[in-house]
Scaffold this motif. Sequence first.
Motif, PDB file in Angstrom:
ATOM      1  N   ASP A 501      37.294  36.179  39.555  1.00 12.90           N
ATOM      2  CA  ASP A 501      36.513  36.253  37.907  1.00 12.90           C
ATOM      3  C   ASP A 501      35.834  37.427  37.788  1.00 12.90           C
ATOM      4  O   ASP A 501      35.175  38.173  36.946  1.00 12.90           O
ATOM      5  N   GLU A 502      35.149  37.399  38.322  1.00 12.40           N
ATOM      6  CA  GLU A 502      33.950  38.408  38.703  1.00 12.40           C
ATOM      7  C   GLU A 502      34.348  39.790  38.972  1.00 12.40           C
ATOM      8  O   GLU A 502      33.729  40.691  38.092  1.00 12.40           O
ATOM      9  N   HIS A 503      35.269  40.312  39.433  1.00 15.91           N
ATOM     10  CA  HIS A 503      35.788  41.461  39.280  1.00 15.91           C
ATOM     11  C   HIS A 503      36.500  41.435  37.446  1.00 15.91           C
ATOM     12  O   HIS A 503      36.035  43.139  37.244  1.00 15.91           O
ATOM     13  N   SER A 504      36.793  40.543  36.710  1.00 10.80           N
ATOM     14  CA  SER A 504      37.683  41.226  35.328  1.00 10.80           C
ATOM     15  C   SER A 504      36.017  41.057  34.889  1.00 10.80           C
ATOM     16  O   SER A 504      36.094  42.550  33.903  1.00 10.80           O
ATOM     17  N   ILE A 505      35.515  40.336  34.938  1.00 10.83           N
ATOM     18  CA  ILE A 505      34.292  40.809  34.453  1.00 10.83           C
ATOM     19  C   ILE A 505      33.245  41.943  33.879  1.00 10.83           C
ATOM     20  O   ILE A 505      33.168  42.326  33.291  1.00 10.83           O
TER      21      ILE A 505
END
Length: 927
Positions: A501-505
């Motif tokens: 999730d952090e990577h995508s954001i």
Amino acid sequence: MNARANIPKPAADPGKRIVRQRDIINRRTLAETIEALIAEHGITQARPKILPLLQQALADGRAEISRRLIEKPSAGHEAAAAQSFLIDQLVRIIHDIAVGHQYPVNNPSSGERIAVMAVGGYGRGEMAPHSDVDIAFLTPFKQTSWTEQAIEAMLYWLWDLGLKVGQSSRSIDEMVRMANEDLSIRTALLEGRYIWGDTGVYEESKARFFADVVSGTDRTFVSEKLAERDARHVRMGDSRYVVEPNVKEGKGGLRDLQTLYWIGKYIHRVASAEELVDVGLLTTDEFKRFRKAANFLWAVRCHMHDMTGRAEDRLTFDLQTGVAKRMRFAERTGKSAVERFMQYYFLNAKVVGNLTGVFLAHLDETHNAGVRRFIPNITRRPKKLNGFTLDRGRLALPDENFFEEDPVRLIEIFQLADKHELEIHPLAMRAARRDAKLITNKIRKDRRANKLFLDVLCSPRDPELVLRWMNEASIFGRFIPDFGRVVAQMQFDMYHHYTVDEHSIRAIGLLARIGSGDLVDDHPNSTETIKKLKNRRVLFVATLLHDIAKGRGGDHSILGAEVAMKLCPRLGLEPYETELVAWLVRHHLLMSAMAFKRDLSDFKTIQDFVSQVKSIERLRLLTVLTVVDIRAVGPGVWNSWKRQLLTDLFQAAEEMLLLGHKQRGRRERITQKKAALAETLDLPKAQFTKLVKRLTDPYWIAEPDDIIAHNARLMIHAGDDNLAISAEAYPERGATLVTIYAADHPGLFYRIAGGIHVAGGNIIDARIHTTRDGMALDNFLVQDQHCRPFAEDTQLERLKQAVEDALANRSKLATKLEARPLSHSRAGAFNIVPNAMVDNDASNRFTVVEVTAQDRPALLNELAYVLFESKVTVHSAHIATYGERAVDTFYITDLFGGKITSKARLNSLKKKLIKAAGQKEAEKTAA
């Protein structure tokens, strides 16, 4: 003023929380044994007999605590309290030995008194097995010779036990003065707890501390602690989602929870975290989450100390597997046990972040404590807030039931925050988190809710910040359940630095920054390309969804495309947009695979790529998506070499798509490059003609103009010599260019590779050429262990000398290569099954061999040696590393320059390469 006014109650004795205390340590029995030894032998002769008893008591106590932790692997608070209890008992015994026997005083003066106080985490009654023992020795006045001797004696006992002691010896006045000057001392004393000694000295010191240090300094302490916290976060990576988190100091770790307690205690004089509920800083439910998160983090930290036998607070890859096993996490479909453990870890870190926001909001509201982190810069009051209000410039709720009346507002609040560039009030965030459950299928299908979400996702302002707020409030995962499945999900490898999730954001944030032109220096091609896109929202949605199917037990690209086909219509995308998003998700790894694993000078590479991309719009979308995907992996992953490869592939594919063919044919390109070289070198015509005749057509096609010029100068300089080696920094590629001009002979490639590895270099690209008169002209791009070019003269000389030694066989290459350290010190935590693939369709002229293996020193050298023994010629090599995983691609022919077509020979080559790639792993397993 009464010095004893407004003093918190004493902190709870950690021993009161421990069951079967005497199984950990029986202080009474141990003390009686020691007294008997002293009575029989005297203190001097008894000391050598006492120390082993204390050492054994410490070892037995730790063993019992460890046994209990393994029996109840999630009982973090119990383990931490038990360790503190064990140290308490030993300190009390040691105090009595030093004061009662080593330096006894029959009639002590008022100055000959000592109080032993635990401070810091030890004072709080929470210790991991190998935590520092932080002790303050307090005296009523300036130290006397007796107090100095007694304190020194106690310290020697503690040191002899092998404990790491953080100690201070001060009078009460000195303590007050130093606490006023130093924030860390003030914080440590804030958690001071009486252990043993003179109670009067302890009580007086405590009263003085709160009267003369704490009183009236609330705001200063809060602002300094928060500044300290922010600096610590930056030092630790400024994300709670780094894949090797620091359990103690990292964002979302124990120190963040402790900071909340320190601030609460400083302002409200609470004695325990539970009392934060009584003073209104946390609700009962929030405290339960505080307690649960702290319990889990303490369990993890205690397991780490126990496993390593040292104060290890970084949850490294090699520890993650062991801790997951100890804490009884099991494998599930699509997720290993360690990935499930780490996801739970990050979910707890997220809880810590949520609690921090709520806590600071309360402080800001009730004490105006100066804790605001972001002050919105607005010059006018927005007129249309659709019922939301502004509270000191922050988006707030008119009442507690506002979301319940219309749950679409749970999305709208974030859209308004983005549109008007407002901060959301922390109490509104708290309400959103509380009411997230109101997002049902009905709300997910609501057209207005989806439009509002899409506005945030595709915002030209700062979608990364607002989407992160949505994620923190659990709204993101509730509204997009597929995204909720990857919240806090890590990938157990050394390539990905962040959770999914952090990577995508982060990738979405990079898209917005490229679109606004903020990153033109880093991404000139993407900045120009994104301007030409017909439909930007397709790109933002594809970036959101590109990794959304990770952890499902299949190819996440294929599964993600299926998610896109279902989700995009719900978000309001047109059918053609949905198809485009699904295609991008399905092929989001295509461009990087082509750029990093294939020879871009080979016409077939470009042809194959274009045959899949099919349109200019797809190429532009895929290019920008590839760039943000790679850069969002983590710091240091993106570099100028990758930028150049992707740009080269983009330009070649764009040319073919626009014209249907290469703009300039093979012959025209060679002619153009020769003309450029002639202009650069300015040689006599006869000399130039002789030089260019020596170089084959494939050489002219494969190498760029600047390297051709560099090679030509080296050949001219070498003259009749049979060996010339050049090494110089190549900033445009983010690497060092190493060129070898030598008499061609079998095995040259593997020897060069070995020499470069001995010098500490990693080869990222290699082009192997043979001139018409039998000279080898080989170009290698090399980086150091940190993916940086060698640039210093001493480094470049070492590179050249190592290659020369390898070619001259002056030293045993294999022995030197064995001595090289692992490129990644923790790579041993992973087990990559080696694999080799052979493709005779990827090139018109060459057989392409791709080997995947665990990265290690000299892997390329060993694979090259297999190719040499197999009597094949290497024409180019392309090396890609993904953390602990290496993918080495070779373009080869037989000794006559033709493709290798014999199935038997290809199968034999594959087996040999797999064996060589897995050799070290097999040796490690056998050992």
